[in-house]
Write an enzyme that holds these catalytic residues in place. Sequence first.
Site: not given
Ligand code: NAD
Ligand code: GLY
Length: 358
Positions: A122, A144, A186, A228, A238, A242, A246, A249, A253, A266
């Site tokens: 939890r 998130k 972003e 942010k 949200e 918030r 998006n 997005h 998406h 992404h």
């Molecule tokens: P990712 O986590 O897949 O990373 C991209 C690639 O880079 C991967 O292969 C990873 O292993 C590699 N990598 C990471 N750090 C590295 C480094 N320093 N040097 C070399 N390689 C490295 O992709 P991302 O773009 O970081 O994240 C995308 C995800 O984030 C999606 O799932 C998306 O939905 C999510 N997201 C969430 C939020 C939120 O608010 N929680 C906001 C935006 C995106």
């Molecule tokens: N990436 C969108 C949010 O954090 O609300």
Amino acid sequence: MLEKITVPLADRSYPIHLGSELLFKTGGELSHLQFPQRIAVISNPTVDRLYGRAVLDSLEKSGFLPLLFNAPDGEEYKSFETLQSIYDFLIENNFDRGCGIIALGGGVIGDMAGFAAATFLRGIPYVQIPTTLLAQVDSSVGGKTAINHPLGKNLIGAFYQPEMVLIDIAVLDTLEPREVSAGLAEVVKYGVISDYEFFCWLEENVQKLRERDGETLIYAVKRSCQIKAEIVELDEKEGSIRAYLNYGHTFGHAIENLSGYGQFKHGEAVSVGMIVACKVSAQYGYCTQQEVDRLTHLLQSLDLPTDPPEFSLDEYVISMQRDKKVKQGDLTLVLNRGIGDVSLQKVTDIKSIFSSIL
Ligand code: NAD
Ligand code: GLY
């Protein structure tokens, strides 16, 4: 130089520490937080090979007892199966409520490890150490957490704030150029939704951003996190503004969903989604064609895609109708008012709005 930004959420407020070579100080930073001694460091083989040792050594030197778990690398592994393997690891190693989690990686690891922290027993505390630009400017901040469902992105998740976000800009040196561009999408988003001057600064600093100039990146990450944090402070869960985060997005998406997770990054999908949103905004008379062109030019100069991949209008509409922002069949889009401001627009006839754009 260490920059500090606070995400102000009353008793759940937390700091974002931003600087260069901070990974080596992980142990000291967590000691100040009085973080639990037993820590599961959730990462993946790519990030572990580059930075795992630095983080584990620093933690051990400060008296922590870290255990590493590597999930497979890739968006397609942000899944029930991987989450289950994280729970298995935690249970098999007798992690209890007095333990903590570190998410060491990009947004995939951050979202999934954060969701594991939110749900295991939890909820146990966790820290985000984002290693992609996208994770540094967006996913690690704001709480998130989620995994994907085969029918849609991030459909299973929770709001769960970290204890700290530790951003080391030096790790961006090893990122693939495509990942840097994805993160910059972003960053551009923050300019469009809230800060015209920042948008102009980005236009002026394209070359330095592409070259990963340290000071330029620090400012881009700092300003993004500030914007942010301001939005999350006002609307953590949200209920209203918030949703501005998006911007681009809903369509983004849909691209990720239709093309199969992992095909489009992404940030790349968001880049195309922002152009689509900007064109819809122009249709409503909220911005000019010149502003659509200006956004297109900035994104293209950062090596980002701006044209939607070829799926049918029906496929896009069905996918967008699964969006989390759909209520009773109506979709709420985030539309820009010029550059630097946005508002929410309820759309009843999704198909006709998008038919002239796609
Ligand atoms: P990712 O986590 O897949 O990373 C991209 C690639 O880079 C991967 O292969 C990873 O292993 C590699 N990598 C990471 N750090 C590295 C480094 N320093 N040097 C070399 N390689 C490295 O992709 P991302 O773009 O970081 O994240 C995308 C995800 O984030 C999606 O799932 C998306 O939905 C999510 N997201 C969430 C939020 C939120 O608010 N929680 C906001 C935006 C995106
Ligand atoms: N990436 C969108 C949010 O954090 O609300």
